[in-house]
Design an enzyme around this catalytic site. Structure first.
Site, PDB file in Angstrom:
ATOM      1  N   ASP A 150       1.946  -1.200  11.695  1.00 22.98           N
ATOM      2  CA  ASP A 150       0.612  -1.644  11.259  1.00 22.98           C
ATOM      3  C   ASP A 150       0.320  -3.095  11.658  1.00 22.98           C
ATOM      4  O   ASP A 150      -0.771  -3.603  11.377  1.00 22.98           O
ATOM      5  CB  ASP A 150       0.475  -1.497   9.742  1.00 22.98           C
ATOM      6  CG  ASP A 150       0.493  -0.033   9.319  1.00 22.98           C
ATOM      7  OD1 ASP A 150       0.091   0.833  10.117  1.00 22.98           O
ATOM      8  OD2 ASP A 150       0.927   0.242   8.180  1.00 22.98           O
ATOM      9  N   ARG A 182      -7.470  -3.359   9.446  1.00 29.87           N
ATOM     10  CA  ARG A 182      -6.559  -4.302  10.112  1.00 29.87           C
ATOM     11  C   ARG A 182      -7.187  -4.898  11.371  1.00 29.87           C
ATOM     12  O   ARG A 182      -6.866  -6.031  11.749  1.00 29.87           O
ATOM     13  CB  ARG A 182      -5.219  -3.638  10.403  1.00 29.87           C
ATOM     14  CG  ARG A 182      -4.536  -3.168   9.129  1.00 29.87           C
ATOM     15  CD  ARG A 182      -3.052  -2.950   9.274  1.00 29.87           C
ATOM     16  NE  ARG A 182      -2.568  -2.079   8.213  1.00 29.87           N
ATOM     17  CZ  ARG A 182      -2.324  -2.458   6.963  1.00 29.87           C
ATOM     18  NH1 ARG A 182      -2.513  -3.711   6.598  1.00 29.87           N
ATOM     19  NH2 ARG A 182      -1.885  -1.596   6.059  1.00 29.87           N
ATOM     20  N   LYS A 216       0.833  -1.212   0.000  1.00 27.65           N
ATOM     21  CA  LYS A 216       0.000   0.000   0.000  1.00 27.65           C
ATOM     22  C   LYS A 216       0.862   1.254   0.000  1.00 27.65           C
ATOM     23  O   LYS A 216       0.606   2.190  -0.759  1.00 27.65           O
ATOM     24  CB  LYS A 216      -0.933  -0.039   1.232  1.00 27.65           C
ATOM     25  CG  LYS A 216      -1.882   1.142   1.330  1.00 27.65           C
ATOM     26  CD  LYS A 216      -3.112   0.794   2.131  1.00 27.65           C
ATOM     27  CE  LYS A 216      -2.851   0.633   3.620  1.00 27.65           C
ATOM     28  NZ  LYS A 216      -2.480   1.899   4.298  1.00 27.65           N
ATOM     29  N   SER A 217       1.885   1.277   0.836  1.00 28.69           N
ATOM     30  CA  SER A 217       2.758   2.456   0.898  1.00 28.69           C
ATOM     31  C   SER A 217       3.379   2.735  -0.466  1.00 28.69           C
ATOM     32  O   SER A 217       3.399   3.875  -0.946  1.00 28.69           O
ATOM     33  CB  SER A 217       3.890   2.218   1.911  1.00 28.69           C
ATOM     34  OG  SER A 217       3.381   2.118   3.202  1.00 28.69           O
ATOM     35  N   LYS A 248      -4.406   5.792  14.438  1.00 29.39           N
ATOM     36  CA  LYS A 248      -4.467   5.090  13.150  1.00 29.39           C
ATOM     37  C   LYS A 248      -5.908   5.119  12.626  1.00 29.39           C
ATOM     38  O   LYS A 248      -6.695   5.960  13.030  1.00 29.39           O
ATOM     39  CB  LYS A 248      -3.934   3.666  13.321  1.00 29.39           C
ATOM     40  CG  LYS A 248      -2.427   3.627  13.601  1.00 29.39           C
ATOM     41  CD  LYS A 248      -1.642   4.156  12.421  1.00 29.39           C
ATOM     42  CE  LYS A 248      -0.157   4.248  12.716  1.00 29.39           C
ATOM     43  NZ  LYS A 248       0.579   4.952  11.669  1.00 29.39           N
ATOM     44  N   ARG A 302      -8.525  12.124  12.138  1.00 24.99           N
ATOM     45  CA  ARG A 302      -7.095  11.895  12.343  1.00 24.99           C
ATOM     46  C   ARG A 302      -6.294  13.194  12.239  1.00 24.99           C
ATOM     47  O   ARG A 302      -6.655  14.104  11.495  1.00 24.99           O
ATOM     48  CB  ARG A 302      -6.600  10.847  11.342  1.00 24.99           C
ATOM     49  CG  ARG A 302      -7.290   9.519  11.584  1.00 24.99           C
ATOM     50  CD  ARG A 302      -6.870   8.459  10.617  1.00 24.99           C
ATOM     51  NE  ARG A 302      -5.466   8.098  10.781  1.00 24.99           N
ATOM     52  CZ  ARG A 302      -4.813   7.271   9.955  1.00 24.99           C
ATOM     53  NH1 ARG A 302      -5.448   6.756   8.926  1.00 24.99           N
ATOM     54  NH2 ARG A 302      -3.553   6.976  10.170  1.00 24.99           N
ATOM     55  N   GLN A 355       4.959   9.077   6.981  1.00 29.50           N
ATOM     56  CA  GLN A 355       4.036   9.954   6.259  1.00 29.50           C
ATOM     57  C   GLN A 355       4.472  11.408   6.373  1.00 29.50           C
ATOM     58  O   GLN A 355       4.426  12.155   5.392  1.00 29.50           O
ATOM     59  CB  GLN A 355       2.617   9.775   6.794  1.00 29.50           C
ATOM     60  CG  GLN A 355       2.067   8.385   6.512  1.00 29.50           C
ATOM     61  CD  GLN A 355       0.670   8.175   7.026  1.00 29.50           C
ATOM     62  OE1 GLN A 355       0.100   9.066   7.662  1.00 29.50           O
ATOM     63  NE2 GLN A 355       0.109   7.008   6.778  1.00 29.50           N
ATOM     64  N   GLY A 400      -4.964   7.632   5.334  1.00 27.37           N
ATOM     65  CA  GLY A 400      -4.057   8.585   5.979  1.00 27.37           C
ATOM     66  C   GLY A 400      -2.838   8.844   5.109  1.00 27.37           C
ATOM     67  O   GLY A 400      -2.399   9.993   4.949  1.00 27.37           O
ATOM     68  N   ARG A 419       2.796   5.888  -3.439  1.00 29.64           N
ATOM     69  CA  ARG A 419       3.967   6.654  -3.864  1.00 29.64           C
ATOM     70  C   ARG A 419       4.222   6.498  -5.366  1.00 29.64           C
ATOM     71  O   ARG A 419       4.636   7.448  -6.037  1.00 29.64           O
ATOM     72  CB  ARG A 419       5.193   6.201  -3.067  1.00 29.64           C
ATOM     73  CG  ARG A 419       5.155   6.665  -1.600  1.00 29.64           C
ATOM     74  CD  ARG A 419       6.098   5.819  -0.759  1.00 29.64           C
ATOM     75  NE  ARG A 419       6.304   6.311   0.597  1.00 29.64           N
ATOM     76  CZ  ARG A 419       5.460   6.133   1.610  1.00 29.64           C
ATOM     77  NH1 ARG A 419       4.302   5.519   1.423  1.00 29.64           N
ATOM     78  NH2 ARG A 419       5.743   6.588   2.815  1.00 29.64           N
TER      79      ARG A 419
HETATM   80  C1  S3P Z   1       2.753   4.660   6.088  1.00 28.50           C
HETATM   81  C2  S3P Z   1       3.322   4.987   7.277  1.00 28.50           C
HETATM   82  C3  S3P Z   1       2.758   4.584   8.570  1.00 28.50           C
HETATM   83  C4  S3P Z   1       1.768   3.436   8.438  1.00 28.50           C
HETATM   84  C5  S3P Z   1       0.818   3.643   7.308  1.00 28.50           C
HETATM   85  C6  S3P Z   1       1.575   3.768   6.000  1.00 28.50           C
HETATM   86  C7  S3P Z   1       3.349   5.167   4.849  1.00 28.50           C
HETATM   87  O1  S3P Z   1       2.069   5.689   9.126  1.00 28.50           O
HETATM   88  O2  S3P Z   1       1.055   3.263   9.634  1.00 28.50           O
HETATM   89  O3  S3P Z   1      -0.085   2.553   7.185  1.00 28.50           O
HETATM   90  O4  S3P Z   1       3.003   4.666   3.768  1.00 28.50           O
HETATM   91  O5  S3P Z   1       4.178   6.075   4.926  1.00 28.50           O
HETATM   92  P1  S3P Z   1       2.843   6.847   9.969  1.00 28.50           P
HETATM   93  O6  S3P Z   1       3.763   7.528   9.066  1.00 28.50           O
HETATM   94  O7  S3P Z   1       1.757   7.754  10.460  1.00 28.50           O
HETATM   95  O8  S3P Z   1       3.529   6.107  11.077  1.00 28.50           O
END
Ligand code: S3P
Length: 449
Positions: free
Chosen positions: A331, A406, A32-33, A358, A133, A180, A105, A37
Site C-alpha cells: 500500500d 492513498r 486498517k487491517s 487496488k 475489483r 485478503q 476491499g 479483523r
Molecule cells: C490487506 C491486504 C492487502 C492490502 C490491503 C489490506 C489486508 O491487500 O493492500 O490494503 O488487510 O489483508 P491484498 O491482500 O489484496 O494484497
C-alpha cells in the site's frame, strides 16, 4: 440501503502549498487491517471483545454495519474504543438487506470468508471502485470449501453467497500474494472440521493469524520444501473474547513520515506505529535511499510490535526495490513514488502487478500524477520507474485520484515538497483510512487550500 455518499456527492478538490519545517509529534489512526479483523473476530466470539485504537474510517465502519446487520452488537464506548458482543463461529444471522462494504476491499473479501461459515444467503455490494475489483480470488477457494457464489461477470460485486452447512477444510496455494485471500479462507475455515492450510509462496501480513491465536485458536506455521509458508488453522475452535489494542497504521504513518523526509527543516515523530515485520518494507526502502528514520521505544502491544518513528529531512537517492519486498509495502508505493520523485537518481520498483487492482489502477494513477507535476515516470508490465533529479518536483499539476485515498494523500505530500502547489481532484476517499489527515498535517505546519 442508502447509496454511499461518495457515489453521489460532489468531489472535494484540495491543493498543497510548498512547505518547510514540518515539526511535531502525532498519532495516526489505528491500523486498517487490524481494525477490520478485530470487529470480525469479536463478532464471531461469544462474549464481549473490547477494542481500543480502532480506526473509525469509512471502510471499518462499513464492516461494523455489516456485522451488525448479521446480528453482532457493536457499540462505541469512547474515541477509538469499541465493544463487540459476538455470536460465536457460524452463529451470525442472515442479513435482511444487501451488505454494502463501500470502498473496502479488505472488508468485502474478509466478510465473504465470514459469510462462508453460514448456510444462509448474503448479498454483497460496494461503491463503484469496489464493484470493479476482482472477487474471484476469494470466490474460488470459498467455492472449494462448499460455498455457492453467484456474481457479475468476472466474479465482481454485487454477488450473492450461500455458505455450506459445514465448510470443507482445504489446502490452498495462493495464486497471488494476498493477505485478503489468506484471511478469507482462514475465517471460513473456523467453521470447518479439521485442518485447513493456506500455502503462501511469498509471506503476506499475518494479522489474522496473530489475532486468531489471541482469541485462542490454534494456528501453526511451517515452511515447505520450496520455502513457502504453510499456515494451518484447526477448525471449530472455542474462541474466547479478548482485549485488543490496535496500533497506529504504518500505511498511514507513511504520509507524515515521507512528508518530513522531503521538506526542508522537518522533524516529525509518529507515536505508537505498528512495525510488524511483514509491514515494514517501506522503512527498509527509505533507509536504503538514505532516509533519516529512527525507531524509538520499541515495544509489544497485544501481540504486535510497536514503536515511535522519527523522520528528519534527508537527501534521498534512487534505489532498486525488489519484487520480493512488494507484499510488505504493497500500500506504500504511491508515497514511495513521491519520495523517489524528490530523490537524486532513478528508482525502479518491481513486482507491482497487484497495484493495478487496488482502490484504483495505482500504477497508472501514480505515473499520471507524477507526470502532471513535472516528474519523469514510466510504468512497465509490473514495474515503475521514477526519475529523481535531486531538485524539488515542479508541481503545479492536478492529480486525478479515482476515489483512491492513498493517491490523494501521496500527491498532497508531493505538493509540500514541490516548487509550486500541487492539487488533487478529490479528497473524499481519504476518510476511508485517515479521516484527520488534513488537520494532522496542518498541525505539523502544512498549508492546504
Ligand atoms: C490487506 C491486504 C492487502 C492490502 C490491503 C489490506 C489486508 O491487500 O493492500 O490494503 O488487510 O489483508 P491484498 O491482500 O489484496 O494484497
Amino acid at each position: 440501503m442508502a447509496t454511499p455518499a461518495h457515489d453521489t456527492a460532489t468531489p472535494s478538490p484540495l491543493g498543497a502549498a510548498p512547505a518547510r519545517n514540518l515539526r511535531g509529534r502525532v498519532r495516526v489512526p489505528g491500523d486498517k487491517s487490524m481494525s477490520h479483523r478485530a470487529l470480525m473476530l469479536g463478532a464471531i466470539t461469544v462474549g464481549a471483545t473490547e477494542v481500543t485504537g480502532l480506526l473509525e474510517g469509512d471502510d471499518v465502519l462499513a464492516t461494523a454495519r455489516s456485522l451488525a446487520a448479521m446480528g453482532a452488537t457493536i457499540e462505541r464506548t469512547g474515541p477509538g474504543a469499541w465493544r463487540v458482543h459476538g455470536r460465536g463461529v457460524a452463529g451470525l444471522a442472515e442479513p435482511d438487506d444487501v451488505l454494502d462494504l463501500g470502498n473496502a476491499g479488505t472488508g468485502a473479501r474478509l466478510m465473504l470468508g465470514i459469510a462462508a461459515q453460514h448456510p444462509f444467503t448474503a448479498f454483497f455490494t460496494g461503491d463503484a471502485s469496489l464493484r470493479r475489483r476482482p472477487m474471484g480470488r476469494v470466490a474460488t477457494p470459498l467455492r472449494a470449501m462448499g460455498a455457492r457464489i453467484v456474481a457479475r461477470a468476472g466474479d465482481r460485486l454485487p454477488l450473492a453467497i450461500t455458505g455450506a452447512a459445514e465448510p470443507l477444510p482445504i489446502a490452498y496455494r495462493l495464486p497471488v500474494p494476498s493477505a485478503q485471500i489468506k484471511s478469507a479462507i482462514l475465517l471460513a475455515a473456523l467453521a470447518a472440521p479439521g485442518a485447513t492450510s493456506v500455502i503462501e509462496p511469498e509471506p503476506t501480513r499475518d494479522h489474522t493469524e496473530r489475532m486468531l491465536r489471541h482469541f485462542g485458536a490454534e494456528v501453526n506455521v511451517t515452511i515447505e520444501a520450496d520455502g513457502a509458508r504453510r499456515v494451518t488453522l484447526i477448525g471449530q475452535p472455542e474462541l474466547r473474547p479478548a482485549r485488543l489494542v490496535v496500533p497506529g497504521d504504518p500505511s498511514s504513518a507513511a504520509f507524515p513520515l515521507v512528508a518530513a523526509l522531503i521538506t526542508p527543516g522537518s522533524a516529525v515523530t509518529v507515536d505508537g506505529v505498528g512495525i510488524n515485520p511483514l509491514r515494514t518494507g517501506l522503512l527498509e526502502t527509505l533507509r536504503a535511499m538514505g532516509a533519516g528514520i529512527t525507531l524509538e521505544n520499541t515495544r509489544d502491544e497485544g501481540g504486535e510490535p510497536v514503536a515511535d518513528l522519527v523522520a528528519r529531512s534527508s537527501a534521498l537517492r534512487g534505489v532498486e526495490v525488489p519484487a520480493a519486498r512488494a507484499p510488505s509495502m504493497i500500500d506504500e508505493y504511491p508515497v514511495l513514488a513521491v519520495a523517489a520523485a524528490c530523490a537524486t537518481g532513478t528508482t525502479v520498483m518491481h513486482g507491482l502487478a497487484e497495484l493495478k487492482v487496488k482502490e484504483s489502477d495505482r500504477l497508472a494513477a501514480i505515473v499520471a500524477g507524477l507526470r502532471a507535476n513535472g516528474v519523469e515516470a514510466e510504468a512497465g508490465a509490473d514495474s515503475l520507474t521514477v526519475v529523481g533529479t535531486g531538485a524539488p518536483p515542479a508541481g503545479g499539476g492536478t492529480v486525478i485520484t479515482h476515489f483512491d485515498h492513498r493517491i490523494a494523500m501521496a500527491f498532497l505530500v508531493l505538493g509540500l515538497a514541490a516548487r509550486c502547489a500541487a492539487r488533487v481532484d478529490d479528497t473524499r476517499a481519504i476518510a476511508t483510512s485517515f479521516p484527520d489527515f488534513v488537520p494532522l498535517m496542518t498541525g505539523l505546519g502544512a498549508t492546504f487550500a
